[in-house]
Design a protein around this motif. Structure first.
Motif, PDB file in Angstrom:
ATOM      1  N   VAL A  17       0.838  -1.207   0.000  1.00 50.29           N
ATOM      2  CA  VAL A  17       0.000   0.000   0.000  1.00 50.29           C
ATOM      3  C   VAL A  17       0.871   1.256   0.000  1.00 50.29           C
ATOM      4  N   LEU A  18       1.910   1.278   0.843  1.00 48.41           N
ATOM      5  CA  LEU A  18       2.806   2.440   0.881  1.00 48.41           C
ATOM      6  C   LEU A  18       3.540   2.616  -0.444  1.00 48.41           C
ATOM      7  N   GLY A  19       3.948   1.514  -1.060  1.00 48.56           N
ATOM      8  CA  GLY A  19       4.608   1.587  -2.359  1.00 48.56           C
ATOM      9  C   GLY A  19       3.688   2.140  -3.431  1.00 48.56           C
ATOM     10  N   LEU A  20       2.437   1.709  -3.412  1.00 45.75           N
ATOM     11  CA  LEU A  20       1.473   2.237  -4.382  1.00 45.75           C
ATOM     12  C   LEU A  20       1.188   3.715  -4.134  1.00 45.75           C
ATOM     13  N   LEU A  21       1.101   4.098  -2.877  1.00 47.31           N
ATOM     14  CA  LEU A  21       0.935   5.526  -2.561  1.00 47.31           C
ATOM     15  C   LEU A  21       2.164   6.324  -2.995  1.00 47.31           C
ATOM     16  N   GLY A  22       3.331   5.680  -2.913  1.00 51.10           N
ATOM     17  CA  GLY A  22       4.571   6.343  -3.318  1.00 51.10           C
ATOM     18  C   GLY A  22       4.615   6.699  -4.790  1.00 51.10           C
ATOM     19  N   ILE A  23       3.793   6.039  -5.596  1.00 51.65           N
ATOM     20  CA  ILE A  23       3.714   6.399  -7.010  1.00 51.65           C
ATOM     21  C   ILE A  23       3.153   7.815  -7.143  1.00 51.65           C
ATOM     22  N   LEU A  24       2.247   8.182  -6.240  1.00 55.58           N
ATOM     23  CA  LEU A  24       1.584   9.485  -6.309  1.00 55.58           C
ATOM     24  C   LEU A  24       2.201  10.542  -5.398  1.00 55.58           C
ATOM     25  N   LEU A  25       2.761  10.114  -4.276  1.00 56.02           N
ATOM     26  CA  LEU A  25       3.287  11.054  -3.282  1.00 56.02           C
ATOM     27  C   LEU A  25       4.808  11.093  -3.331  1.00 56.02           C
ATOM     28  N   PRO A  26       5.400  12.267  -3.480  1.00 54.53           N
ATOM     29  CA  PRO A  26       6.843  12.351  -3.663  1.00 54.53           C
ATOM     30  C   PRO A  26       7.667  11.972  -2.435  1.00 54.53           C
ATOM     31  N   VAL A  27       7.100  12.029  -1.263  1.00 55.25           N
ATOM     32  CA  VAL A  27       7.877  11.769  -0.051  1.00 55.25           C
ATOM     33  C   VAL A  27       8.023  10.264   0.206  1.00 55.25           C
ATOM     34  N   LEU A  28       7.099   9.463  -0.311  1.00 57.04           N
ATOM     35  CA  LEU A  28       7.161   8.009  -0.108  1.00 57.04           C
ATOM     36  C   LEU A  28       7.910   7.352  -1.264  1.00 57.04           C
ATOM     37  N   PRO A  29       8.965   6.612  -0.962  1.00 54.82           N
ATOM     38  CA  PRO A  29       9.701   5.926  -2.031  1.00 54.82           C
ATOM     39  C   PRO A  29       8.992   4.632  -2.443  1.00 54.82           C
ATOM     40  N   THR A  30       8.704   4.469  -3.692  1.00 52.39           N
ATOM     41  CA  THR A  30       7.977   3.296  -4.174  1.00 52.39           C
ATOM     42  C   THR A  30       8.829   2.030  -4.136  1.00 52.39           C
ATOM     43  N   VAL A  31      10.021   2.087  -4.703  1.00 54.98           N
ATOM     44  CA  VAL A  31      10.837   0.890  -4.893  1.00 54.98           C
ATOM     45  C   VAL A  31      11.158   0.159  -3.587  1.00 54.98           C
ATOM     46  N   PRO A  32      11.643   0.835  -2.545  1.00 57.22           N
ATOM     47  CA  PRO A  32      11.949   0.080  -1.320  1.00 57.22           C
ATOM     48  C   PRO A  32      10.728  -0.613  -0.715  1.00 57.22           C
ATOM     49  N   PHE A  33       9.572   0.030  -0.797  1.00 55.29           N
ATOM     50  CA  PHE A  33       8.361  -0.588  -0.246  1.00 55.29           C
ATOM     51  C   PHE A  33       7.923  -1.794  -1.077  1.00 55.29           C
ATOM     52  N   ILE A  34       8.065  -1.726  -2.395  1.00 54.90           N
ATOM     53  CA  ILE A  34       7.707  -2.863  -3.238  1.00 54.90           C
ATOM     54  C   ILE A  34       8.695  -4.005  -3.011  1.00 54.90           C
ATOM     55  N   LEU A  35       9.981  -3.690  -2.861  1.00 49.77           N
ATOM     56  CA  LEU A  35      10.972  -4.729  -2.553  1.00 49.77           C
ATOM     57  C   LEU A  35      10.674  -5.388  -1.209  1.00 49.77           C
ATOM     58  N   LEU A  36      10.312  -4.583  -0.216  1.00 52.61           N
ATOM     59  CA  LEU A  36       9.963  -5.137   1.093  1.00 52.61           C
ATOM     60  C   LEU A  36       8.709  -6.004   0.996  1.00 52.61           C
ATOM     61  N   ALA A  37       7.735  -5.569   0.208  1.00 57.14           N
ATOM     62  CA  ALA A  37       6.516  -6.363   0.030  1.00 57.14           C
ATOM     63  C   ALA A  37       6.851  -7.715  -0.597  1.00 57.14           C
ATOM     64  N   ALA A  38       7.718  -7.724  -1.605  1.00 56.75           N
ATOM     65  CA  ALA A  38       8.112  -8.988  -2.246  1.00 56.75           C
ATOM     66  C   ALA A  38       8.807  -9.902  -1.242  1.00 56.75           C
ATOM     67  N   TYR A  39       9.696  -9.340  -0.439  1.00 54.63           N
ATOM     68  CA  TYR A  39      10.400 -10.113   0.591  1.00 54.63           C
ATOM     69  C   TYR A  39       9.396 -10.731   1.574  1.00 54.63           C
ATOM     70  N   CYS A  40       8.469  -9.925   2.029  1.00 52.15           N
ATOM     71  CA  CYS A  40       7.474 -10.409   3.005  1.00 52.15           C
ATOM     72  C   CYS A  40       6.524 -11.429   2.398  1.00 52.15           C
ATOM     73  N   PHE A  41       6.089 -11.192   1.165  1.00 52.60           N
ATOM     74  CA  PHE A  41       5.184 -12.133   0.523  1.00 52.60           C
ATOM     75  C   PHE A  41       5.871 -13.468   0.255  1.00 52.60           C
ATOM     76  N   ALA A  42       7.175 -13.438  -0.029  1.00 50.24           N
ATOM     77  CA  ALA A  42       7.919 -14.684  -0.244  1.00 50.24           C
ATOM     78  C   ALA A  42       7.912 -15.543   1.019  1.00 50.24           C
TER      79      ALA A  42
END
Length: 122
Positions: A17-42
């Motif tokens: 969710v934070l990664g998706l919000l990061g696509i729209l909000l400049p303060v939230l970094p998208t890539v680290p949150f998506i990488l963390l999501a992949a790690y957690c989902f694995a």
């Protein structure tokens, strides 16, 4: 074991969710949150991990990161452009000078971080 899987699932969903919000909000970094999501989902959900690893927006970047610890040069260029534009618009819109300075510092930090990421030729 169920508690551990539940923890990783919740953290993964929040990161997504934070990664998706990061696509729209400049303060939230998208890539680290998506990488963390992949790690957690694995570690918690094969279905969500496979969905994320095959998602048209994220699959290429995640697979490159997983295999080589790098991102495509064109994706890095897009990250520079989108990040710079969103920070510049935010700085222009915000009336408080201390917030403008803070945004400028965050934007500079993000550009420095992006420069440190290895590139893969397209």
């Amino acid at each position: 074991m169920a508690l551990k899987r539940g923890f990783f699932l919740i953290v993964g969903l929040c990161s997504l969710v934070l990664g998706l919000l990061g696509i729209l909000l400049p303060v939230l970094p998208t890539v680290p949150f998506i990488l963390l999501a992949a790690y957690c989902f694995a570690r918690s959900s094969d279905r969500l991990y496979l969905w994320l690893m095959n998602h048209p927006w994220f699959a290429d970047a995640l697979k490159n990161w997983q295999a080589q610890g790098a991102i495509r040069k064109s994706l890095k260029r897009k990250a520079y452009i989108v990040s710079s534009l969103s920070f510049l618009v935010s700085i222009a819109v915000v009336p408080l000078i201390w917030v403008k300075v803070m945004l400028a510092c965050f934007g500079t930090g993000l550009i420095i971080y992006l420069r440190s990421i290895p590139e893969i030729e397209d």
